[in-house]
Design a protein around this motif. Structure first.
Motif, PDB file in Angstrom:
ATOM      1  N   TRP A 123      42.053  42.067  32.181  1.00  0.00           N
ATOM      2  CA  TRP A 123      40.966  43.029  32.392  1.00  0.00           C
ATOM      3  C   TRP A 123      39.941  42.425  33.328  1.00  0.00           C
ATOM      4  N   ARG A 124      39.460  43.232  34.272  1.00  0.00           N
ATOM      5  CA  ARG A 124      38.395  42.818  35.192  1.00  0.00           C
ATOM      6  C   ARG A 124      37.124  43.575  34.810  1.00  0.00           C
ATOM      7  N   ILE A 125      36.071  42.827  34.537  1.00  0.00           N
ATOM      8  CA  ILE A 125      34.779  43.412  34.203  1.00  0.00           C
ATOM      9  C   ILE A 125      33.855  43.136  35.380  1.00  0.00           C
ATOM     10  N   THR A 126      33.358  44.190  36.005  1.00  0.00           N
ATOM     11  CA  THR A 126      32.466  44.063  37.150  1.00  0.00           C
ATOM     12  C   THR A 126      31.064  44.437  36.707  1.00  0.00           C
ATOM     13  N   VAL A 127      30.113  43.528  36.912  1.00  0.00           N
ATOM     14  CA  VAL A 127      28.722  43.752  36.531  1.00  0.00           C
ATOM     15  C   VAL A 127      27.882  43.675  37.801  1.00  0.00           C
ATOM     16  N   LYS A 128      27.078  44.719  38.036  1.00  0.00           N
ATOM     17  CA  LYS A 128      26.237  44.740  39.238  1.00  0.00           C
ATOM     18  C   LYS A 128      24.801  45.070  38.859  1.00  0.00           C
ATOM     19  N   ASN A 129      23.887  44.271  39.402  1.00  0.00           N
ATOM     20  CA  ASN A 129      22.459  44.479  39.191  1.00  0.00           C
ATOM     21  C   ASN A 129      21.910  45.211  40.422  1.00  0.00           C
ATOM     22  N   THR A 130      21.499  46.474  40.263  1.00  0.00           N
ATOM     23  CA  THR A 130      20.934  47.231  41.382  1.00  0.00           C
ATOM     24  C   THR A 130      19.414  47.256  41.333  1.00  0.00           C
ATOM     25  N   ARG A 131      18.832  46.485  40.445  1.00  0.00           N
ATOM     26  CA  ARG A 131      17.368  46.383  40.368  1.00  0.00           C
ATOM     27  C   ARG A 131      16.832  45.523  41.496  1.00  0.00           C
ATOM     28  N   ARG A 132      15.512  45.545  41.660  1.00  0.00           N
ATOM     29  CA  ARG A 132      14.870  44.721  42.684  1.00  0.00           C
ATOM     30  C   ARG A 132      14.440  43.363  42.153  1.00  0.00           C
ATOM     31  N   GLU A 133      14.696  43.099  40.891  1.00  0.00           N
ATOM     32  CA  GLU A 133      14.368  41.803  40.315  1.00  0.00           C
ATOM     33  C   GLU A 133      15.575  41.257  39.547  1.00  0.00           C
ATOM     34  N   ALA A 134      15.545  39.973  39.280  1.00  0.00           N
ATOM     35  CA  ALA A 134      16.633  39.321  38.547  1.00  0.00           C
ATOM     36  C   ALA A 134      16.623  39.769  37.083  1.00  0.00           C
ATOM     37  N   VAL A 135      17.808  39.790  36.475  1.00  0.00           N
ATOM     38  CA  VAL A 135      17.920  40.155  35.060  1.00  0.00           C
ATOM     39  C   VAL A 135      18.770  39.120  34.333  1.00  0.00           C
ATOM     40  N   SER A 136      18.526  39.020  33.064  1.00  0.00           N
ATOM     41  CA  SER A 136      19.313  38.170  32.187  1.00  0.00           C
ATOM     42  C   SER A 136      19.997  39.083  31.177  1.00  0.00           C
ATOM     43  N   ILE A 137      21.346  39.123  31.204  1.00  0.00           N
ATOM     44  CA  ILE A 137      22.075  39.990  30.278  1.00  0.00           C
ATOM     45  C   ILE A 137      23.219  39.208  29.643  1.00  0.00           C
ATOM     46  N   THR A 138      23.747  39.753  28.570  1.00  0.00           N
ATOM     47  CA  THR A 138      24.915  39.192  27.909  1.00  0.00           C
ATOM     48  C   THR A 138      25.974  40.280  27.842  1.00  0.00           C
ATOM     49  N   VAL A 139      27.167  39.965  28.348  1.00  0.00           N
ATOM     50  CA  VAL A 139      28.297  40.893  28.338  1.00  0.00           C
ATOM     51  C   VAL A 139      29.233  40.478  27.211  1.00  0.00           C
ATOM     52  N   PHE A 140      29.666  41.474  26.429  1.00  0.00           N
ATOM     53  CA  PHE A 140      30.592  41.237  25.321  1.00  0.00           C
ATOM     54  C   PHE A 140      31.878  42.011  25.568  1.00  0.00           C
ATOM     55  N   ASP A 141      33.001  41.407  25.197  1.00  0.00           N
ATOM     56  CA  ASP A 141      34.291  42.081  25.175  1.00  0.00           C
ATOM     57  C   ASP A 141      35.067  41.484  24.006  1.00  0.00           C
ATOM     58  N   GLN A 142      36.234  42.028  23.739  1.00  0.00           N
ATOM     59  CA  GLN A 142      36.993  41.529  22.599  1.00  0.00           C
ATOM     60  C   GLN A 142      38.468  41.462  22.928  1.00  0.00           C
TER      61      GLN A 142
ATOM     62  N   VAL B 224      28.246  48.445  34.826  1.00  0.00           N
ATOM     63  CA  VAL B 224      29.334  47.669  34.250  1.00  0.00           C
ATOM     64  C   VAL B 224      30.587  48.521  34.290  1.00  0.00           C
ATOM     65  N   GLN B 225      31.664  47.938  34.816  1.00  0.00           N
ATOM     66  CA  GLN B 225      32.932  48.647  34.891  1.00  0.00           C
ATOM     67  C   GLN B 225      34.035  47.735  34.392  1.00  0.00           C
ATOM     68  N   ARG B 226      34.917  48.271  33.547  1.00  0.00           N
ATOM     69  CA  ARG B 226      36.029  47.490  32.987  1.00  0.00           C
ATOM     70  C   ARG B 226      37.329  48.162  33.403  1.00  0.00           C
ATOM     71  N   THR B 227      38.170  47.437  34.141  1.00  0.00           N
ATOM     72  CA  THR B 227      39.425  47.998  34.624  1.00  0.00           C
ATOM     73  C   THR B 227      40.576  47.048  34.330  1.00  0.00           C
ATOM     74  N   LYS B 228      41.738  47.630  34.109  1.00  0.00           N
ATOM     75  CA  LYS B 228      42.941  46.840  33.858  1.00  0.00           C
ATOM     76  C   LYS B 228      43.516  46.395  35.193  1.00  0.00           C
ATOM     77  N   VAL B 229      43.878  45.114  35.275  1.00  0.00           N
ATOM     78  CA  VAL B 229      44.484  44.557  36.483  1.00  0.00           C
ATOM     79  C   VAL B 229      45.996  44.653  36.307  1.00  0.00           C
ATOM     80  N   ASN B 230      46.598  45.641  36.964  1.00  0.00           N
ATOM     81  CA  ASN B 230      48.032  45.888  36.786  1.00  0.00           C
ATOM     82  C   ASN B 230      48.911  44.808  37.399  1.00  0.00           C
ATOM     83  N   GLU B 231      48.428  44.136  38.463  1.00  0.00           N
ATOM     84  CA  GLU B 231      49.248  43.124  39.128  1.00  0.00           C
ATOM     85  C   GLU B 231      49.551  41.936  38.220  1.00  0.00           C
TER      86      GLU B 231
END
Length: 118
Positions: free
Chosen positions: A40-59, A16-23
């Motif tokens: 803000w751009r939040i990039t979430v990547k699953n590098t596992r070999r199976e599917a996952v179910s996750i919940t991302v929180f921000d404020q 998970v990576q959170r970066t500010k979009v300056n443009e």
């Protein structure tokens, strides 16, 4: 038939990576007010070999001061709670899938105030 959910720590296979979009982040002066838009751009990547179910929180910021207005304009399908400012994204990620989420909000406040919004 009962279920127990608990965390075993951070999963290194979920990135998970959170970066500010300056443009699309701006600051404008409107009469006696100042308006600041942050994205803000939040990039979430699953590098596992199976599917996952996750919940991302921000404020997003919330204001208890009537002179300061906060409005959320972009959520990328997330659910926004106005009382707490928390944005929730429930995600199903397939193996190797990457997803980008955007959170954009606008804060309008008097010029005389100094706010750290980030």
């Amino acid at each position: 038939t009962d279920t127990l959910h608990f965390s075993l720590g951070r999963d290194q296979s979920i990135r998970v990576q959170r970066t500010k979009v300056n443009e699309s982040s701006t600051r404008r002066f409107l009469g006696s007010n100042q308006e600041q838009t942050l994205t803000w751009r939040i990039t979430v990547k699953n590098t596992r070999r199976e599917a996952v179910s996750i919940t991302v929180f921000d404020q997003a910021p919330i204001s208890r001061n009537t002179g300061i207005e906060v409005s959320v304009s972009e959520l990328s399908g997330g659910v926004y709670n106005k009382d707490t400012g928390i944005v929730t994204w429930p995600l199903q990620l397939q193996a190797g899938e990457q997803r980008e989420l955007l959170l954009q909000y606008k804060v309008k406040y008097p010029k005389s105030r100094r706010l750290n919004i980030e």
